[in-house]
Design an enzyme around this catalytic site. Structure first.
Site, PDB file in Angstrom:
ATOM      1  N   ASP A  65      -0.666  -0.195 -27.569  1.00 44.61           N
ATOM      2  CA  ASP A  65      -2.267  -1.114 -26.471  1.00 44.61           C
ATOM      3  C   ASP A  65      -2.941  -0.218 -25.115  1.00 44.61           C
ATOM      4  OD1 ASP A  65       0.473  -1.936 -26.908  1.00 44.61           O
ATOM      5  OD2 ASP A  65       1.259  -2.070 -24.533  1.00 44.61           O
TER       6      ASP A  65
ATOM      7  N   TRP B 278       4.599   4.044 -34.030  1.00 48.17           N
ATOM      8  CA  TRP B 278       4.986   4.616 -33.309  1.00 48.17           C
ATOM      9  C   TRP B 278       6.465   5.201 -32.427  1.00 48.17           C
ATOM     10  CZ3 TRP B 278       9.231   3.437 -30.022  1.00 48.17           C
ATOM     11  CH2 TRP B 278       8.984   3.348 -28.135  1.00 48.17           C
TER      12      TRP B 278
ATOM     13  N   SER C 119       3.045   1.230 -21.014  1.00 46.18           N
ATOM     14  CA  SER C 119       1.877   0.414 -20.445  1.00 46.18           C
ATOM     15  C   SER C 119       2.119  -0.060 -18.929  1.00 46.18           C
ATOM     16  CB  SER C 119       1.849  -0.760 -21.480  1.00 46.18           C
ATOM     17  OG  SER C 119       1.217  -0.467 -22.677  1.00 46.18           O
TER      18      SER C 119
ATOM     19  N   ASP D 157       5.597  -3.209 -17.680  1.00 42.27           N
ATOM     20  CA  ASP D 157       4.004  -3.614 -18.252  1.00 42.27           C
ATOM     21  C   ASP D 157       3.598  -4.125 -16.955  1.00 42.27           C
ATOM     22  OD1 ASP D 157       4.398  -2.963 -20.405  1.00 42.27           O
ATOM     23  OD2 ASP D 157       4.961  -4.967 -21.422  1.00 42.27           O
TER      24      ASP D 157
END
Length: 581
Positions: free
Chosen positions: A63, A87, A123, A189
């Protein structure tokens, strides 16, 4: 010349050739890793590394986080694994730019160091507070593996590079509790904050309750002490987890962007959510009732089928984020594009993930949808301009576009349909999911009007090619334009994801030209149809059509002639993606 029909599923074609940035806890080793390899060194024997799309020299990215303009410098933070091409070990990497195209990496801005983020720094967003002071809200994974929201701010506000970041000792600022009944594994987020008329800041955090997606609303007077509102800004059943929400105003008239806090009669509002279950970014246009803190969409998730809700991009595109570029009065959109190759191939090549070219985004004059277009700065990379005058492209005709670097190019082409030929359009008996329709009626399937468009990353004998095209139908006595990106023949390596993508595009073909712009960059095909009314991004990994072996064609595989009204193509220079201060 002609080619054998066994090479391609289409009938024989006639070929025509035309020449035509350091926190107090900053990890210095991450900085050295990012700077240790030049892009030229690392791109040796790396035919799929991009030349002008953002990516670090190696390892995993996902992201885009907290983009902003500060003291004349653009900042991009992004989810990054400093230890490998998969990841994990996520930190907020940091790069800076003066043009959104050429980037210089700095030390990581945020990495695990507090109990509230010790298991990950996920994020979030930046907000410019009073006094032109930026702040970051981000999701941390605490020692219980719960998702909580944290605050960081620059150590030195006079530093335009924002190299050092300090975490608030009051972290976490927002967290799941038994009282608020927030799902501790679905709470992440935070958005950019906006300032209400009551003087309070507001942010959203993505969440879900069972299958209902939720944009939880928080308010604060000082950006430190936050109170959860009694009701969400918006929610919708059956949509699952809402990741990476984004909420911002767009002018009703004009293409200029506006500050995120603007809320008056001159704007509509956009709520974007990244649906975890679908792995696509969907957006709703509607009205924001500031007094009630409610967002009411014109057409919501619960009023229409999910396939009818607008997306930013109908291909590989996720976890996007916008910011208001006050320097140029525009809203800029950035997004993550993951790989279509296997994990084994990602590990072998040593990297995974890129970002799309930043896009300017605004409300279409119809008020029904958004428009996206690559930021104008990308045009500084254009060289070796090739221009083709108006030409009639007959059925089963290929037009080779010479004179540009086919693996790293920018192509703009417009088509015109003869009004007298519209009756030749194939009748669509019932509405069909456009992505399925693009798979069923790919490049090799003839119809009266289409497919016509571009073949990119085409090998000499057309064993490999990626096709971006239009096809016109008659549906319920109206003309319906299908816009497709066909990856089914993009690579002889069948371990890759060869999914085709598509959408219907709102263009009146009797009174408008059908325009297509495609950015081609080694393993990415980023296409804008109908002057940016629909976008499709694809990742492809040809085995033959690589580097100087790649070719580009305009094509028409319909039975009716199509006029090319304009065709402009450029080679693209490499962007500086690993610059030094």
């Amino acid at each position: 010349m002609t080619i054998l029909s066994t090479i391609w599923l289409l009938p024989l074609f006639t070929f025509i050739y035309v020449n035509g940035v350091l926190p107090i806890e900053a990890t210095h080793h991450v900085h050295r890793e990012l700077q240790s390899l030049s892009s030229d060194e690392y791109s040796t024997n790396q035919p799929y590394r991009t030349g002008y799309h953002f990516q670090p020299p190696k390892n995993w990215i996902n992201d885009p986080n907290g983009p902003l303009l500060y003291k004349g410098v653009y900042h991009l933070f992004y989810q990054y694994n400093p230890k490998g091409a998969q990841w994990g070990n996520i930190v907020w990497a940091h790069s800076i730019s003066t043009d959104l195209i050429n980037w210089t990496p700095l030390d990581s801005a945020i990495f695990p160091s507090q109990p509230s983020d010790i298991n990950g720094c996920w994020s979030g967003s930046t907000t410019i507070l009073h006094g032109n002071k930026p702040a970051i809200l981000y999701t941390g994974i605490n020692k219980l593996n719960h998702q909580v929201q944290n605050l960081a701010y620059p150590k030195d506000f006079s530093d335009s590079f924002l190299r050092e970041w300090i975490k608030s000792p009051q972290n976490p600022l927002m967290e799941p509790t038994n009282e608020n009944k927030i799902n501790s594994s679905s709470f992440r987020d935070p958005t950019t904050g906006w300032l209400g008329k009551d003087g309070k800041w507001r942010v959203l955090v993505g969440s879900k309750r069972r299958t209902r997606g939720i944009a939880i609303l928080y308010k604060s007077k000082d950006f430190v002490e936050w109170k959860k509102s009694k009701h969400p800004l918006h929610s919708a059943k059956g949509t699952g987890m809402w990741e990476c929400p984004d909420f911002f105003p767009v002018l009703k008239n004009g293409i200029k962007g506006v500050d995120t806090s603007l809320s008056d009669d001159s704007v509509r509002h956009v709520l974007k959510v990244s649906l975890d279950d679908k792995k696509h970014d969907y957006y709703l246009i509607g009205s924001y009732d500031e007094d009630k803190d409610r967002f009411v969409p014109d057409r919501g998730f619960e009023e229409v089928e999910i396939e009818e809700v607008f997306r930013y991009d109908y291909g590989k595109y996720y976890a996007s984020k916008t910011f208001f570029d006050y320097g140029k009065n525009r809203r800029v959109l950035l997004g993550w594009v993951n790989e279509s190759s296997s994990v084994a191939d990602d590990i072998k090549k040593g990297w995974s993930g890129i970002h799309t070219i930043p896009r300017t985004i605004w409300l279409h004059e119809s008020g029904k949808q958004l428009v996206q277009w690559p930021v104008v700065e990308i045009e500084k990379l254009r060289v070796n301009h090739v221009n083709l005058p108006t030409k009639l492209l007959k059925g089963a005709e290929l037009l080779q576009i010479n004179g540009v670097t086919a693996s790293q190019a920018d192509v703009e082409i417009s088509f015109e349909v003869n009004k007298n030929n519209i009756r030749e359009a194939e009748v669509l008996e019932k509405w069909t999911d456009p992505q399925i329709l693009c798979s069923q009626k790919g490049t090799s399937v003839k119809s009266g009007l289409g497919p016509f468009g571009l073949l990119v990353f085409a090998s000499k004998g057309l064993q490999e090619f990626t096709s971006v095209f239009f096809r016109i139908f008659r549906f319920q006595n109206k003309n319906l334009v299908l816009f497709c990106s066909d990856q089914s023949r993009s690579s002889l390596n069948k371990d890759n994801d060869l999914t085709s993508y598509g959408t219907f595009i709102d263009v009146d073909v009797l009174h408008e030209k059908l325009s297509l712009r495609t950015l081609i960059d080694h393993s990415v095909v980023e296409s804008f149809g109908g002057e940016g009314r629909a976008c499709i991004t694809a990742r492809v990994y040809p085995t033959l059509a690589i580097n100087d072996k790649a070719l580009i064609y305009a094509f028409n595989n319909g039975t009716t002639d199509i006029k090319i009204t304009s065709l402009n193509a450029w080679s693209m220079k490499k962007a500086q993606l690993n610059g030094k201060l």
